[in-house]
Design an enzyme around this catalytic site. Sequence first.
Site, PDB file in Angstrom:
ATOM      1  N   GLU A  69       6.321  -0.900  22.893  1.00  0.00           N
ATOM      2  CA  GLU A  69       6.424  -0.945  21.429  1.00  0.00           C
ATOM      3  C   GLU A  69       7.759  -1.558  21.004  1.00  0.00           C
ATOM      4  O   GLU A  69       7.818  -2.313  20.038  1.00  0.00           O
ATOM      5  CB  GLU A  69       6.296   0.467  20.822  1.00  0.00           C
ATOM      6  CG  GLU A  69       4.963   1.157  21.083  1.00  0.00           C
ATOM      7  CD  GLU A  69       3.798   0.553  20.321  1.00  0.00           C
ATOM      8  OE1 GLU A  69       3.996  -0.421  19.571  1.00  0.00           O
ATOM      9  OE2 GLU A  69       2.662   1.047  20.499  1.00  0.00           O
ATOM     10  N   ASP A 216      -5.846  -4.683  26.008  1.00  0.00           N
ATOM     11  CA  ASP A 216      -5.952  -5.756  25.018  1.00  0.00           C
ATOM     12  C   ASP A 216      -4.940  -6.904  25.113  1.00  0.00           C
ATOM     13  O   ASP A 216      -5.281  -8.046  25.423  1.00  0.00           O
ATOM     14  CB  ASP A 216      -5.949  -5.167  23.585  1.00  0.00           C
ATOM     15  CG  ASP A 216      -4.852  -4.110  23.344  1.00  0.00           C
ATOM     16  OD1 ASP A 216      -4.054  -3.882  24.250  1.00  0.00           O
ATOM     17  OD2 ASP A 216      -4.812  -3.533  22.242  1.00  0.00           O
ATOM     18  N   GLU A 310     -11.200   4.659  14.388  1.00  0.00           N
ATOM     19  CA  GLU A 310     -10.460   4.449  15.632  1.00  0.00           C
ATOM     20  C   GLU A 310     -11.408   4.246  16.809  1.00  0.00           C
ATOM     21  O   GLU A 310     -11.119   3.492  17.727  1.00  0.00           O
ATOM     22  CB  GLU A 310      -9.590   5.662  15.877  1.00  0.00           C
ATOM     23  CG  GLU A 310      -8.133   5.568  16.126  1.00  0.00           C
ATOM     24  CD  GLU A 310      -7.351   4.278  16.070  1.00  0.00           C
ATOM     25  OE1 GLU A 310      -7.770   3.256  15.510  1.00  0.00           O
ATOM     26  OE2 GLU A 310      -6.254   4.301  16.620  1.00  0.00           O
ATOM     27  N   GLU A 328      -6.104  -5.512  13.388  1.00  0.00           N
ATOM     28  CA  GLU A 328      -6.805  -6.416  14.309  1.00  0.00           C
ATOM     29  C   GLU A 328      -7.991  -7.122  13.665  1.00  0.00           C
ATOM     30  O   GLU A 328      -8.238  -8.300  13.931  1.00  0.00           O
ATOM     31  CB  GLU A 328      -7.287  -5.650  15.550  1.00  0.00           C
ATOM     32  CG  GLU A 328      -6.207  -5.328  16.567  1.00  0.00           C
ATOM     33  CD  GLU A 328      -5.295  -4.183  16.164  1.00  0.00           C
ATOM     34  OE1 GLU A 328      -5.579  -3.548  15.120  1.00  0.00           O
ATOM     35  OE2 GLU A 328      -4.312  -3.916  16.861  1.00  0.00           O
TER      36      GLU A 328
HETATM   37  C1  DMJ Z   1      -0.011  -3.610  17.073  1.00  0.00           C
HETATM   38  O1  DMJ Z   1       1.217  -2.970  17.194  1.00  0.00           O
HETATM   39  C2  DMJ Z   1      -0.159  -4.684  18.093  1.00  0.00           C
HETATM   40  O2  DMJ Z   1      -1.095  -5.578  17.646  1.00  0.00           O
HETATM   41  C3  DMJ Z   1      -0.534  -4.166  19.449  1.00  0.00           C
HETATM   42  O3  DMJ Z   1      -0.794  -5.176  20.377  1.00  0.00           O
HETATM   43  C4  DMJ Z   1      -1.703  -3.244  19.420  1.00  0.00           C
HETATM   44  N1  DMJ Z   1      -2.076  -2.900  18.125  1.00  0.00           N
HETATM   45  C5  DMJ Z   1      -1.084  -2.561  17.160  1.00  0.00           C
HETATM   46  C6  DMJ Z   1      -1.700  -2.343  15.815  1.00  0.00           C
HETATM   47  O4  DMJ Z   1      -2.950  -1.791  15.871  1.00  0.00           O
END
Ligand code: DMJ
Length: 856
Positions: A69, A216, A310, A328
């Site tokens: 993060e 992802d 979610e 997203e």
């Molecule tokens: C974001 O912080 C980024 O896109 C991350 O890759 C995953 N998703 C969150 C928001 O949902």
Amino acid sequence: MPLTCRGRVRGQEPSRGDVDDALGKFSLTLIDSLDTLVVLNKTKEFEDAVRKVLRDVNLDNDVVVSVFETNIRVLGGLLGGHSLAIMLKEKGEYMQWYNDELLQMAKQLGYKLLPAFNTTSGLPYPRINLKFGIRKPEARTGTETDTCTACAGTLILEFAALSRFTGATIFEEYARKALDFLWEKRQRSSNLVGVTINIHTGDWVRKDSGVGAGIDSYYEYLLKAYVLLGDDSFLERFNTHYDAIMRYISQPPLLLDVHIHKPMLNARTWMDALLAFFPGLQVLKGDIRPAIETHEMLYQVIKKHNFLPEAFTTDFRVHWAQHPLRPEFAESTYFLYKATGDPYYLEVGKTLIENLNKYARVPCGFAAMKDVRTGSHEDRMDSFFLAEMFKYLYLLFADKEDIIFDIEDYIFTTEAHLLPLWLSTTNQSISKKNTTSEYTELDDSNFDWTCPNTQILFPNDPLYAQSIREPLKNVVDKSCPRGIIRVREESFRSGAKPPLRARDFMATNPEHLEILKKMGVSLIHLKDGRVQLVQHAIQAASSIDAEDGLRFMQEMIELSSQQQKEQQLPPRAVQIVSHPFFGRVVLTAGPAQFGLDLSKHKETRGFVASSKPYNGCSELTNPEAVMGKIALIQRGQCMFAEKARNIQNAGAIGGIVIDDNEGSSSDTAPLFQMAGDGKDTDDIKIPMLFLFSKEGSIILDAIREYEEVEVLLSDKAKDRDPEMENEEQPSSENDSQNQSGEQISSSSQEVDLVDQESSEENSVNSHPESLSLADMDNAASISPSEQTSNPTENHETTNLNGECTDLDNQPQEQSETEEDSNPNVSWGKKVQPIDSILADWNEDIEAFEMMEKDEL
Ligand code: DMJ
């Protein structure tokens, strides 16, 4: 925190667990929003914001943060800010004073993250202490053994940009090493990666694989690393994975998790909201058709619930009802619009914006949805809302001339930060690593569309995208409940019958019992009428049967836990409707097992009044104050039902019990249902709801400030609209008594609608038959519980024509009688290992169980 109008400071608020690891006392939202300001043409504000960052932000905090993060939001935010700062400086008007200060901060932060890579594998530790690093006693971190694939594989864009901007090659080297290791560890036969990996041994800890949570952005960064760095090996890796994803995970329009070493086997019957980025990535790859399909499916789910929950099941029911305003889907909508030019995607964007304004906008920002079904809020607005959601929605509608720079010169990181493409030719001192791995030969279908461009894709067919979407229009509403539909290919090839599905199982069907026996599953009838299933793999007729048995048990565990979950009463909503809230603040409330059931009846609306005594445990001494109102009572000292009776006797039309544990909040504590007192509670006619202390104090604070506070108790927040503002009543007590009745009837049409909607949810939720399968052989499918309890009363969910019968009209009471008939599954102890297949299967089951416990 948009409900309490304060910033969230780590340590000053009750911990929410892992989600707080994004907070490092480094002004996260400010940094994450920097480049959004430039995109939105707020150049002056950008300049001010950069000055604030340079003046106020301290990176040397004794706080344990998530490496992932911190990289995507803070390092990415600083680099995005730097990229646009130098662009503005070059233009000659703004940021003339700027001297790479953001880049210096980024470099400082980069060095702070480097100790996390001190592992033999090169995969980073998941967390680091910003001040003390890893392992030192003061660090309070460094004992973790596992990390998620996305956590280790989403560094290359920021780290390479940092290296290329500064010339310090070490960052790019570390990020490449982590990616190389993940690539080497891919499951070689399926070319998939698992969700979590041991950072020391490189063993997969969770062997399920999808394109959503936990994986992802690993895929996203392989493709984008190729775009930014021009390094073919990243494209080859991406294409190899993409081929595997399309082979196993893509089940259009669904994307379903599978097991990495048994990729024909689904690992879940639900999808998470994070996978909504995938259509956008498919556009970048150039595979438009499946992107349109999945996006359309997701849009249908959004249309049903206003937001993407979610997690949602393969038959589009809510699995996890939260929605933290994730970007997203907006991201994919933007990419699809860019690729197709189809105005349909502008309509989609408009709906997203309308829903945000209608349901999430609160006086101090936009509040996350605690529960998309009730419309209740959470006191949370994550930084990605400004970093990504605002940016993508603005860009969707922006014309070229609305943006003061050429957006095509930049690539979006996973947090939508902008990195300039010219970095590909700058400071290329890191030699392309020659990985020993051979790349899989892929057939041409992988490269059907490699250059998304409206002219090339749809030369003579402007309706191309629409024709792909059309069949999916009713996919959510008209969907027959479905379960795991993939059946092992070999079974079909050999002509063998597919194994018995858990949801088809009838304890009274001798044929089923025979199959169970063959699979080594025995059925124990408990005294209370329930049945228990136990599997001894060694008792199965063959290893194939044992495998089927394990699969059956796995399904049964999932079915059983799903049913248990569905028997709980859903949360309720307390919506503040008076001035100046006008319905914008919706609090998550716990239901009561007694009193008026808000899901079946009209909502209750009224002004609130505190009861005296506040605990409501004896006859009220202020009946005139609570008469015709909704009484506030403090939790504790007597039974909930006793409180309800006391306020009802005083003439209250409803009650809200407020938790007496100071600081408690539905953000951090699980909601519960208020139970009766073990006696008959039919005499309690008023609705009762429970609020944790934090939510309760929002009402108490409102009373202090505005004196007259009116609320709506319901199972789902009522749409706020100008009407609600007009409905504001003169604030006298008598009015309050009169209006409660009047307003309920005057809004009855809307109430009915709400009722219909909620009974649909309840009915679906409470009926296990909604889990039944539209089976491959067209057999009518019947709920296991109903069959078990009454085999003659079949409720078909699918007829031979494959049409759905209406489950929504079935009375809710049925589900209550079903409670005891659920199979209660338990595991028999394995006497000895059977063979490698069974060992594998055990791992699958463990992974499955861990996965269930896991949070996104
Ligand atoms: C974001 O912080 C980024 O896109 C991350 O890759 C995953 N998703 C969150 C928001 O949902």
